[in-house]
Write an enzyme that holds these catalytic residues in place. Structure first.
Site, PDB file in Angstrom:
ATOM      1  N   GLY A  71       0.809  -1.218   0.000  1.00  0.00           N
ATOM      2  CA  GLY A  71       0.000   0.000   0.000  1.00  0.00           C
ATOM      3  C   GLY A  71       0.843   1.270   0.000  1.00  0.00           C
ATOM      4  CB  THR A  72       3.951   2.199   1.813  1.00  0.00           C
ATOM      5  OG1 THR A  72       3.365   1.912   3.088  1.00  0.00           O
ATOM      6  CG2 THR A  72       4.865   3.398   1.919  1.00  0.00           C
ATOM      7  CG  ASN A 151      -5.291   3.924   8.985  1.00  0.00           C
ATOM      8  OD1 ASN A 151      -5.706   4.816   8.254  1.00  0.00           O
ATOM      9  ND2 ASN A 151      -4.292   4.103   9.822  1.00  0.00           N
ATOM     10  CD  GLN A 179      -6.908  -0.872   7.329  1.00  0.00           C
ATOM     11  OE1 GLN A 179      -7.688  -1.792   7.578  1.00  0.00           O
ATOM     12  NE2 GLN A 179      -5.657  -0.873   7.765  1.00  0.00           N
ATOM     13  CG  HIS A 201       0.043  -6.551   5.166  1.00  0.00           C
ATOM     14  ND1 HIS A 201      -0.045  -6.177   6.483  1.00  0.00           N
ATOM     15  CD2 HIS A 201       0.353  -5.429   4.482  1.00  0.00           C
ATOM     16  CE1 HIS A 201       0.223  -4.880   6.589  1.00  0.00           C
ATOM     17  NE2 HIS A 201       0.467  -4.400   5.382  1.00  0.00           N
ATOM     18  CB  THR A 237      12.599 -10.199 -10.714  1.00  0.00           C
ATOM     19  OG1 THR A 237      13.667  -9.886 -11.625  1.00  0.00           O
ATOM     20  CG2 THR A 237      12.131 -11.623 -10.925  1.00  0.00           C
ATOM     21  CB  CYS A 325       2.575   3.954  11.263  1.00  0.00           C
ATOM     22  SG  CYS A 325       1.910   2.986   9.927  1.00  0.00           S
TER      23      CYS A 325
HETATM   24  N1  PLP Z   1      -3.091   2.809   3.712  1.00  0.00           N
HETATM   25  C1  PLP Z   1      -3.788   2.425   4.777  1.00  0.00           C
HETATM   26  C2  PLP Z   1      -5.164   2.974   4.998  1.00  0.00           C
HETATM   27  C3  PLP Z   1      -3.240   1.508   5.696  1.00  0.00           C
HETATM   28  O1  PLP Z   1      -3.947   1.124   6.762  1.00  0.00           O
HETATM   29  C4  PLP Z   1      -1.938   1.012   5.448  1.00  0.00           C
HETATM   30  C5  PLP Z   1      -1.298   0.093   6.420  1.00  0.00           C
HETATM   31  O2  PLP Z   1      -1.553   0.144   7.605  1.00  0.00           O
HETATM   32  C6  PLP Z   1      -1.251   1.445   4.298  1.00  0.00           C
HETATM   33  C7  PLP Z   1      -1.858   2.342   3.452  1.00  0.00           C
HETATM   34  C8  PLP Z   1       0.125   0.934   3.986  1.00  0.00           C
HETATM   35  O3  PLP Z   1       0.067  -0.366   3.438  1.00  0.00           O
HETATM   36  P1  PLP Z   1       1.335  -1.327   3.476  1.00  0.00           P
HETATM   37  O4  PLP Z   1       1.495  -1.791   4.895  1.00  0.00           O
HETATM   38  O5  PLP Z   1       0.990  -2.436   2.531  1.00  0.00           O
HETATM   39  O6  PLP Z   1       2.508  -0.535   2.992  1.00  0.00           O
END
Ligand code: PLP
Length: 378
Positions: A71-72, A151, A179, A201, A237, A325
């Protein structure tokens, strides 16, 4: 001691069916999907099948799904990728103060690079006002980025109204659905979004893999350059086993969505009712109905979030003080502050997030243990 997990928004355990797929690929299919030989072609086939499964979860075409490391990365790519628009005088982005740090911090970076950011406020339930969004649009607006669900609180945004405004003004719309995916119905065409971030995940898939949906026709230069994988848009890859696991996780989530939603909504209600009956000073943060079925964020003024989290941990319950986080970094939730909570409410908030394996007995145990802990402080 066996931990009872109430932190499914931070991550989820890998589903056994997903694990089976991953293990099979890790042991049997080791080819590089870019290779022309049989092993390579096998790996390529698996990636394409996963792409279909992911596309199906969000109503996209498989050609619009690009694999990332999570997600990041997807959020970074969606936002930084619009940089070329600045050359054409488009230098304004609209977002909200309650976005996940992977959007929030990326926007702060863009601000330093000379972009103008409008940070929309939210109401007491954590929702952006679409009319306020409409009023903040300028001729220079290049992007609107609003998450599908939060989240920390589970609050679901009104993407329908937001999308209609973005569409009227022909502004790109990105939604962080990390989420929301697998926990609420999502369809990139209803309401229409141009970019959508996903992560494996959070939906019982492996960590370190995700995807970005990029609508056909949207120009988004690559973040990573190299061998030209992912249709020349995301080099590197591919992690075939993780991608296959992500695909299977999406397939299962789609299949189970109605059943999971019903079960989780019921458990969340039992949890909230039980805590409200036993604890006098409890504050619900967000809305019970208009939020993800698995997420309950509550404050116990007079207590301290960290103490509650650690005391529960010592008694075998994993919960969170906010985002995963946020619990390592800053103590003060910017999300709850934006919703207008008082400091005593912010500092005593806990996020209880439920999952597929959560049982009524576990919920009853949590109610009992948490109410005993709170009693000692207030
Ligand atoms: N966006 C939201 C709303 C999230 O809750 C999270 C992870 O907690 C992320 C993005 C980041 O995802 P990732 O852990 O796959 O980098």
């Amino acid at each position: 001691m066996n931990t009872v997990f109430f932190d499914y928004n931070s991550t989820t355990p890998i589903d056994p069916a997903v694990l089976k797929v991953i293990n099979h690929i890790n042991t049997e299919i080791y080819g590089n999907p870019s290779s022309l030989h049989e092993q390579g072609r096998e790996a390529r086939k698996i990636i394409n099948c996963s792409r279909q499964q992911i596309a199906s979860l969000i109503g996209a075409s498989e050609r619009e799904i690009y694999f990332t490391s999570g997600g990041t990365e997807s959020n970074n790519w969606a936002i930084k990728g619009i940089a070329p628009l600045k050359e054409r005088g488009k230098n304004h982005i609209i977002s909200s103060v309650t976005e996940h740090s992977s959007v929030f911090e990326t926007l702060l970076f863009m601000e330093k690079e000379g972009w103008n950011i409008t940070w929309l406020p939210v109401d007491t339930t954590g929702k952006v006002d679409p009319e306020e969004l409409r009023d903040s649009i300028r001729d220079e607006t290049a992007l609107i980025s609003i998450m599908s669900a939060n989240n920390e609180t589970g609050t679901i945004q009104n993407l329908e109204a937001i999308s209609s405004i973005a569409g009227d003004k022909e502004i790109l719309l990105h939604s962080d659905a990390v989420q929301g995916a697998g926990k609420m119905p999502l369809d990139v065409n209803h309401p229409k979004v141009d970019l959508m971030s996903l992560s494996s995940h959070k939906i019982y898939g492996p960590k370190g893999v995700g995807a970005l949906f990029i609508r056909k026709g949207v120009s988004l230069p690559p973040l990573l350059h190299g061998g030209g994988q992912e249709n020349k848009r995301r080099s590197g890859t591919e992690n075939v086993a993780a991608i296959a696991g992500f695909g299977e996780a999406c397939r299962l989530s789609q299949e189970r969505l109605d059943q999971d939603t019903k079960q989780l909504m019921h458990l969340k209600q039992v949890l909230y009712n039980g805590l409200s009956e036993k604890i006098k000073y409890i504050k619900l943060n967000g809305s019970l109905e208009d939020s993800l079925p698995n997420t309950l964020n509550v404050s116990f003024p007079g207590c301290e979030s960290e103490t509650l989290v650690l005391d529960l941990d010592s008694q075998g319950f994993a919960v969170s003080a906010g985002s995963a986080c946020g619990s390592i970094g800053s103590r003060k939730s910017r999300v709850l502050k934006a919703m207008g909570l008082k400091p005593a409410e912010i500092f005593s908030a806990v996020r209880l997030s439920l999952g597929r394996a959560t049982t009524v007995e576990e919920v009853q145990d949590l109610i009992k243990t948490l109410s005993h802990i709170v009693e000692q402080f207030v």
